[in-house]
Scaffold this active site. Structure first.
Site, PDB file in Angstrom:
ATOM      1  N   CYS A  64       0.840  -1.208   0.000  1.00  0.00           N
ATOM      2  CA  CYS A  64       0.000   0.000   0.000  1.00  0.00           C
ATOM      3  C   CYS A  64       0.872   1.253   0.000  1.00  0.00           C
ATOM      4  O   CYS A  64       1.853   1.316   0.745  1.00  0.00           O
ATOM      5  CB  CYS A  64      -0.849   0.055   1.260  1.00  0.00           C
ATOM      6  SG  CYS A  64      -1.874  -1.361   1.498  1.00  0.00           S
ATOM      7  N   LYS A  77       8.286  -5.598  -3.728  1.00  0.00           N
ATOM      8  CA  LYS A  77       9.645  -5.123  -3.456  1.00  0.00           C
ATOM      9  C   LYS A  77       9.831  -4.833  -1.977  1.00  0.00           C
ATOM     10  O   LYS A  77      10.876  -5.086  -1.409  1.00  0.00           O
ATOM     11  CB  LYS A  77       9.896  -3.850  -4.277  1.00  0.00           C
ATOM     12  CG  LYS A  77      11.292  -3.296  -4.114  1.00  0.00           C
ATOM     13  CD  LYS A  77      12.313  -4.229  -4.719  1.00  0.00           C
ATOM     14  CE  LYS A  77      13.738  -3.834  -4.457  1.00  0.00           C
ATOM     15  NZ  LYS A  77      14.654  -4.967  -4.670  1.00  0.00           N
TER      16      LYS A  77
HETATM   17  C1  F6R Z   1      14.509 -11.483  -3.091  1.00  0.00           C
HETATM   18  C2  F6R Z   1      14.351 -10.340  -2.206  1.00  0.00           C
HETATM   19  C3  F6R Z   1      13.652 -10.553  -0.914  1.00  0.00           C
HETATM   20  C4  F6R Z   1      14.055  -9.500   0.129  1.00  0.00           C
HETATM   21  C5  F6R Z   1      13.212  -9.641   1.410  1.00  0.00           C
HETATM   22  C6  F6R Z   1      13.605  -8.614   2.447  1.00  0.00           C
HETATM   23  O1  F6R Z   1      15.277 -11.175  -4.217  1.00  0.00           O
HETATM   24  O2  F6R Z   1      14.737  -9.252  -2.536  1.00  0.00           O
HETATM   25  O3  F6R Z   1      13.855 -11.846  -0.428  1.00  0.00           O
HETATM   26  O4  F6R Z   1      15.408  -9.661   0.430  1.00  0.00           O
HETATM   27  O5  F6R Z   1      11.854  -9.496   1.113  1.00  0.00           O
HETATM   28  O6  F6R Z   1      13.410  -7.311   1.965  1.00  0.00           O
HETATM   29  P1  F6R Z   1      14.243  -6.083   2.533  1.00  0.00           P
HETATM   30  O7  F6R Z   1      15.650  -6.271   2.127  1.00  0.00           O
HETATM   31  O8  F6R Z   1      13.620  -4.872   1.931  1.00  0.00           O
HETATM   32  O9  F6R Z   1      14.091  -6.137   4.034  1.00  0.00           O
END
Ligand code: F6R
Length: 604
Positions: free
Chosen positions: A2, A599
């Site tokens: 969101c 993401k």
């Molecule tokens: C896979 C990927 C995810 C993130 C995970 C944590 O390529 O990027 O496994 O590493 O969702 O996200 P962050 O790094 O934003 O805490």
């Protein structure tokens, strides 16, 4: 996930809001809408229960561009499916109060039962409708007080915008844990956004709102309340370049980000390493404090957990500190065993991952010392940890992390060297690592030069359905990461296991239709790995090796530059990224937005 944006005033609000939605589109969502007003309080609303592009097409043909204020929102379904009824904004039963909400209300089902008991009805399945009806139930003709009293009832987390038709000039925002910034421009425009990146080149300065803040706006004049008192927050300049994102000529963001790695590594090391003096700038490691740590735990999710995993190997091996990595979902259920010499490192690209943030809060409640390693400046993890280090990889758009895996891994190596230097250190080994670190960007360029060759391997591999990734020691987290990346974007099945386990059970699984990708550089584990390679070859099974010297025949070979044990993991990681990318591209997959993934995972 969101995202909320609010704009006022005086340019074409529709184009601005749609542009922001497009900028964050890569982060995944399942519905989007905008609501705008013009000078004469004429309003217009449009929504799409799918893509932002659909919404943009609907709006393109609109002739009337006099709307100068408005709000845009994307929803990622948590409570209730993707339907028009569940799309925000939600209204109270009497239709007078409306809200937009990010994140989730954990005690919503209990509150909903109580409201139904009090004759409230619900037209959606969302937790958001509970908040707006609570606002109606507790309304006392003072919007600020009503919002503050509802804030005490709902259990986190949220960023909520509240409007009331009886007070058209007023607006309230409340926030807890869910990020929210207020920004403004030199042209007297005002913005609220749950993400700073969307506002790059629009805003000139910003205020990051804190937990429990309540913002009361009357005719574009705003006051921030903390503990019921008006308070001031720091105004920061907007770092436009750090926040801008563009694909340039690359086919996908992921490919661009893979190619950016030599530069991002240089940026990560700049100001932290002085290669001429072969020293580390201690002021950049202020986050490590002066403690003589006896235990370091890294906490993260997904790819970032592999950064932590590799980092703990370095901390054990070089700095001789007891270190282990934990994925938050397991760790939050265990006792933390915090002592004055223990440190928790929270790793996150976005700095907003709800799961990692929650564990961070739990560690802080027990007075644990915390360090955040994040890529996104001003993110929640950076603000919540006792200290933080920015990775400086630049904006990463591709959902599959690449540069945001390699750069924090470099930072973890620098941290281990730093702690090692303060303890018992072998100077010759330290100098060797420093020399090779200086060459790392050019080594990665050599791996990148093989992209076409790796694509030709991908053309063969894409016909298989199952893959095995093998490794030992430092290559352990890398093969796990290469396998994660591979399945994340190719949707093909892959497993990653320690080579030492091969004859204990995994040989039962492999056959001629199950190729093995083997990280096999000439490191300390090489001899042992070679016997595993022969076990596979003896059975005439397919094998793709990533190595620095050809010693045996293999079906496919990717050659990386010769270096030392501590540096090989970065090179095999980049080779693995390219392999995953090319297979996925040849399969015509939506590489930058793999199905069902976001993401930034800002809900638990
Ligand atoms: C896979 C990927 C995810 C993130 C995970 C944590 O390529 O990027 O496994 O590493 O969702 O996200 P962050 O790094 O934003 O805490």
């Amino acid at each position: 996930m969101c995202w909320i944006f609010w704009y006022s005033w005086s340019k074409d609000a529709i184009s601005i809001l749609v542009h922001w939605l497009e900028r964050l589109e890569y982060r995944w969502y399942d519905s989007a809408w905008i609501y705008v007003n013009n000078w004469k309080d004429k309003t217009f609303r449009a929504r799409s229960v799918w893509k932002v592009s659909e919404l943009a097409t609907k709006l393109q043909s609109m002739k009337d561009r006099t709307y100068i204020k408005g709000i845009a929102h994307t929803r990622w379904a948590t409570h209730g499916w993707v339907t028009e009824e569940n799309t925000h904004p939600h209204q109270s039963n009497n239709g007078k109060r409306s809200i937009v909400h990010n994140w989730i209300i954990e005690n919503y089902s209990k509150l909903k039962k109580e409201l139904i008991w009090n004759w409230f009805t619900f037209s959606s399945e969302t937790d958001t409708e509970v908040i707006v009806n609570l606002l109606e139930k507790h309304f006392n003709w003072d919007m600020l007080e009503t919002a503050q009293s509802v804030q005490k009832i709902i259990r986190w987390a949220y960023a909520v915008l509240i409007v009331n038709s009886e007070f058209p000039d007023e607006m309230i925002w409340i926030r807890l844990w869910s990020p929210l910034i207020y920004a403004s421009s030199k042209q007297w425009e005002h913005f609220f956004s749950s993400d700073a990146q969307a506002l790059a080149w629009y805003a000139d300065n910003m205020v990051y709102l804190e937990d429990w803040d309540v913002i009361h706006i009357v005719n574009d004049e705003y006051n921030i309340y903390a503990n019921w008192e008006v308070t001031k927050r720091n105004i920061e300049d907007f770092d436009q370049e750090a926040l801008e994102a563009s694909k340039w000529d690359y086919k996908h963001f992921m490919l661009k980000e893979i190619y950016e790695q030599p530069n991002t590594i240089k940026r990560t090391m700049k100001w932290r390493v002085n290669f001429d003096a072969m020293s580390l700038h201690s002021e950049t490691f202020h986050g490590m404090g002066n403690e003589d740590y006896n235990k370091i735990v890294t906490v993260a999710c997904g790819t970032m957990n592999h950064v932590g995993w590799l980092g703990t190997y370095r901390l054990q091996n070089l700095a001789k500190i007891s270190a282990y990595s934990e994925i938050w979902s397991e760790y939050e259920n265990k006792p933390f065993f915090i002592n004055p010499q223990s440190l928790h490192i929270f790793l996150s690209q976005s700095g907003e991952t709800a799961d990692t943030l929650e564990t961070l809060k739990m560690v802080k409640e027990q007075w644990g010392k915390t360090l955040g390693i994040v890529n996104v400046v001003w993110s929640s993890i950076a603000r919540e940890t006792d200290d933080w280090m920015y990775v400086r990889a630049g904006t990463e758009i591709g959902v599959a992390s690449t540069k945001a895996f390699v750069t924090p891994s470099v930072l973890m190596l620098l941290l281990s060297l730093f702690l090692w230097k303060r303890r018992w250190m072998r100077l010759s080994k330290y100098q060797q690592i420093m020399r090779e670190l200086q060459h790392l960007p050019s080594y990665i360029e050599t791996v990148l030069d093989q992209s076409d060759h790796i694509r030709s391997i991908a053309m063969d591999l894409l016909w298989y359905k199952d893959f095995f990734f093998l490794w030992r020691w430092y290559q352990y987290p890398i093969a796990a990461e290469n396998s994660l990346k591979f399945k994340e974007i190719t949707y093909l099945h892959s497993e990653a296991y320690a080579a030492g386990e091969l004859k204990h059970w995994s040989l039962a699984l492999i056959d001629e239709n199950f190729p093995t990708i083997f990280n096999l550089p000439h490191d300390e584990m090489y001899e042992q790995n070679l016997s595993n390679l022969q076990e596979i070859k003896a059975r005439k099974w397919k094998i793709c090796v990533i190595w620095d010297r050809r010693v045996e025949d293999a079906d496919w070979q990717i050659t990386i530059p010769e270096t030392i044990d501590e540096i090989y993991p970065f090179l095999t990681a980049v080779a693995g990224q390219l392999l995953a990318y090319h297979v996925a591209d040849l399969l015509w997959n939506d590489i930058d937005k793999p199905r069902n993934l976001a993401k930034s995972v800002t809900v638990k």
